[in-house]
Motif scaffolding. Sequence first.
Motif, PDB file in Angstrom:
ATOM      1  N   TYR A 171     -13.014  58.364  14.917  1.00 54.08           N
ATOM      2  CA  TYR A 171     -11.775  57.666  15.221  1.00 54.08           C
ATOM      3  C   TYR A 171     -10.580  58.478  14.735  1.00 54.08           C
ATOM      4  O   TYR A 171     -10.644  59.142  13.694  1.00 54.08           O
ATOM      5  CB  TYR A 171     -11.767  56.285  14.560  1.00 54.08           C
ATOM      6  CG  TYR A 171     -12.977  55.464  14.916  1.00 54.08           C
ATOM      7  CD1 TYR A 171     -12.994  54.644  16.031  1.00 54.08           C
ATOM      8  CD2 TYR A 171     -14.139  55.524  14.132  1.00 54.08           C
ATOM      9  CE1 TYR A 171     -14.119  53.894  16.369  1.00 54.08           C
ATOM     10  CE2 TYR A 171     -15.263  54.792  14.460  1.00 54.08           C
ATOM     11  CZ  TYR A 171     -15.251  53.977  15.583  1.00 54.08           C
ATOM     12  OH  TYR A 171     -16.364  53.264  15.913  1.00 54.08           O
ATOM     13  N   CYS A 229     -11.565  49.418  15.526  1.00 57.13           N
ATOM     14  CA  CYS A 229     -11.923  50.499  14.589  1.00 57.13           C
ATOM     15  C   CYS A 229     -12.376  49.957  13.243  1.00 57.13           C
ATOM     16  O   CYS A 229     -11.905  50.413  12.191  1.00 57.13           O
ATOM     17  CB  CYS A 229     -10.744  51.464  14.401  1.00 57.13           C
ATOM     18  SG  CYS A 229      -9.266  50.672  13.715  1.00 57.13           S
ATOM     19  N   ARG A 244     -17.453  58.973  23.104  1.00 53.47           N
ATOM     20  CA  ARG A 244     -18.215  57.727  22.984  1.00 53.47           C
ATOM     21  C   ARG A 244     -19.711  58.046  23.002  1.00 53.47           C
ATOM     22  O   ARG A 244     -20.145  58.971  23.681  1.00 53.47           O
ATOM     23  CB  ARG A 244     -17.878  56.782  24.138  1.00 53.47           C
ATOM     24  CG  ARG A 244     -18.404  55.370  23.966  1.00 53.47           C
ATOM     25  CD  ARG A 244     -17.901  54.478  25.079  1.00 53.47           C
ATOM     26  NE  ARG A 244     -16.456  54.341  25.047  1.00 53.47           N
ATOM     27  CZ  ARG A 244     -15.805  53.481  24.257  1.00 53.47           C
ATOM     28  NH1 ARG A 244     -16.496  52.686  23.451  1.00 53.47           N
ATOM     29  NH2 ARG A 244     -14.503  53.401  24.293  1.00 53.47           N
ATOM     30  N   GLY A 304     -19.131  56.100  15.127  1.00 47.64           N
ATOM     31  CA  GLY A 304     -18.378  57.011  15.972  1.00 47.64           C
ATOM     32  C   GLY A 304     -17.314  57.772  15.209  1.00 47.64           C
ATOM     33  O   GLY A 304     -17.332  57.845  13.976  1.00 47.64           O
ATOM     34  N   GLN A 308     -15.028  59.840  10.623  1.00 46.19           N
ATOM     35  CA  GLN A 308     -16.338  59.559  11.209  1.00 46.19           C
ATOM     36  C   GLN A 308     -17.091  58.562  10.350  1.00 46.19           C
ATOM     37  O   GLN A 308     -17.151  58.687   9.120  1.00 46.19           O
ATOM     38  CB  GLN A 308     -17.157  60.851  11.315  1.00 46.19           C
ATOM     39  CG  GLN A 308     -18.573  60.647  11.852  1.00 46.19           C
ATOM     40  CD  GLN A 308     -19.479  61.836  11.594  1.00 46.19           C
ATOM     41  OE1 GLN A 308     -19.069  62.799  10.946  1.00 46.19           O
ATOM     42  NE2 GLN A 308     -20.696  61.776  12.095  1.00 46.19           N
ATOM     43  N   GLU A 323     -10.442  56.252  19.820  1.00 46.58           N
ATOM     44  CA  GLU A 323     -11.773  56.770  19.495  1.00 46.58           C
ATOM     45  C   GLU A 323     -11.934  58.121  20.188  1.00 46.58           C
ATOM     46  O   GLU A 323     -11.380  58.359  21.267  1.00 46.58           O
ATOM     47  CB  GLU A 323     -12.853  55.804  19.962  1.00 46.58           C
ATOM     48  CG  GLU A 323     -14.270  56.225  19.555  1.00 46.58           C
ATOM     49  CD  GLU A 323     -15.329  55.204  19.928  1.00 46.58           C
ATOM     50  OE1 GLU A 323     -16.529  55.486  19.700  1.00 46.58           O
ATOM     51  OE2 GLU A 323     -14.963  54.126  20.452  1.00 46.58           O
ATOM     52  N   GLY A 334      -8.996  61.626  22.814  1.00 43.21           N
ATOM     53  CA  GLY A 334     -10.329  61.063  22.994  1.00 43.21           C
ATOM     54  C   GLY A 334     -10.954  61.288  24.345  1.00 43.21           C
ATOM     55  O   GLY A 334     -12.073  60.834  24.597  1.00 43.21           O
TER      56      GLY A 334
END
Length: 315
Positions: free
Chosen positions: A90, A66, A104, A88, A84, A101, A144
Motif C-alpha cells: 500500500y 487499507c 493486486r 498486499g 507491505q 494499493e 498502482g
Amino acid sequence: MKIHKHHIIHKHLWGIILCSLCFSCQQKAREMTDVRILHPREAIETDIDVITDSIAYIPLETSDECLLDNILSAKRDGGCYFVQDGKGLYAFDGTGRFLNEIGRRGNGPEEYLYMDCYALDRTNKLVYVVSNVQKKIFRYTYQGKFHSALYVDPHDANIASLTVCSDSVLLAYYPLPNKAADKAFWQAHKGLEFSEARSLLREKGLGLGITAIAATDGRLLLSLNNRQTLAWDGKSCRLIDNILMPDVGVQTELLSGGGCSDDYLGYFEASFLCSRKEQAKESGNPTFLRLSSYLKEEDNPVLFRYHFKKKILGF
C-alpha cells in the motif's frame, strides 16, 4: 536488463572483510579493506537521542481499503511511503494518508500470486514486485497500475531481496544456507518460531550472519544475527547493541527498528502506543502526547523514521 547476484556469507565480528564496498550503484568497486572493530566483545548500548537528531512519526490512515496487519516491510521515496503486510502493498503520502494499493494478488496476467519482496525504482517511479513462484518480476506505477513484467530464469527464481539502481541494473540477493547452522541442525529443530530459533542459535554459539545492510554516502550499517548493528564511517567501526527509546520505554535494534526497511523506517502498533499513554505524559514528548490523544487500539500502525546525526560513532 541485468540482474547481479549477491551472496552474503557470515564472517567473524572482529575479522570482517568488506570487499568491493560501494555506497552507490554507480561508484567503482574499491580495494579490499580490513575493518578493525573497536571493542568487539563489548557492544555499546546507547540512547537513541545520542545518535539521532530527531525521529519523525507518521500515523498511517485507517480505512476499510487499507487495514494493515503485521507490517513486513516499509520503504520511502520522497514524500511517499510504501508499506507491505501479509495481504498486499500500500502507498501512503508523507502525512500518512492512504493513496492506493500497488498491484493486486490473484491469478490474472497482471496480478502476482505471492510477493517475496519488492523494490523501488526511484528514477522511473516504478515498484518491482518479485513473485518467485511465477518466475516473474511485476512492475507497477506508484499509482498502482500494471506497467510490465520481467521474466526470471527458473534457476534464478529464489530472490530474497532486490535493489534497483539508477541505470536499471537489478541487484538481487540470493540466500545461502548458514554453514554453522547446517541442514541437520534445522531438521532437528524444525517448527521453531523465529525468536526461539534465534535464542537457540545464541546458546549454541551459532550465527545467522549479516541479516540486513544499509548504506549512505557517509556510513555503512550491517545488522548481525538480526540483533546487533555494526556501524562503519570509513575510518572507525563500532558494534552497537540495543538502543533505548526512553519516551516509550523500549529497546530496539538500530537497523531494523521494528520493521524491515532500507530507509531507517520502523513502526509502532497503535495498540502499543495506546498502552503507553501514561508514559507519554510523563516524558512530556509533544509528539506522543498528540498521538496518544486520538489513536485507537484498532488503528493502523505509526511509522517512525530515524534522522541520524552526521557522526554517530563519536559517542
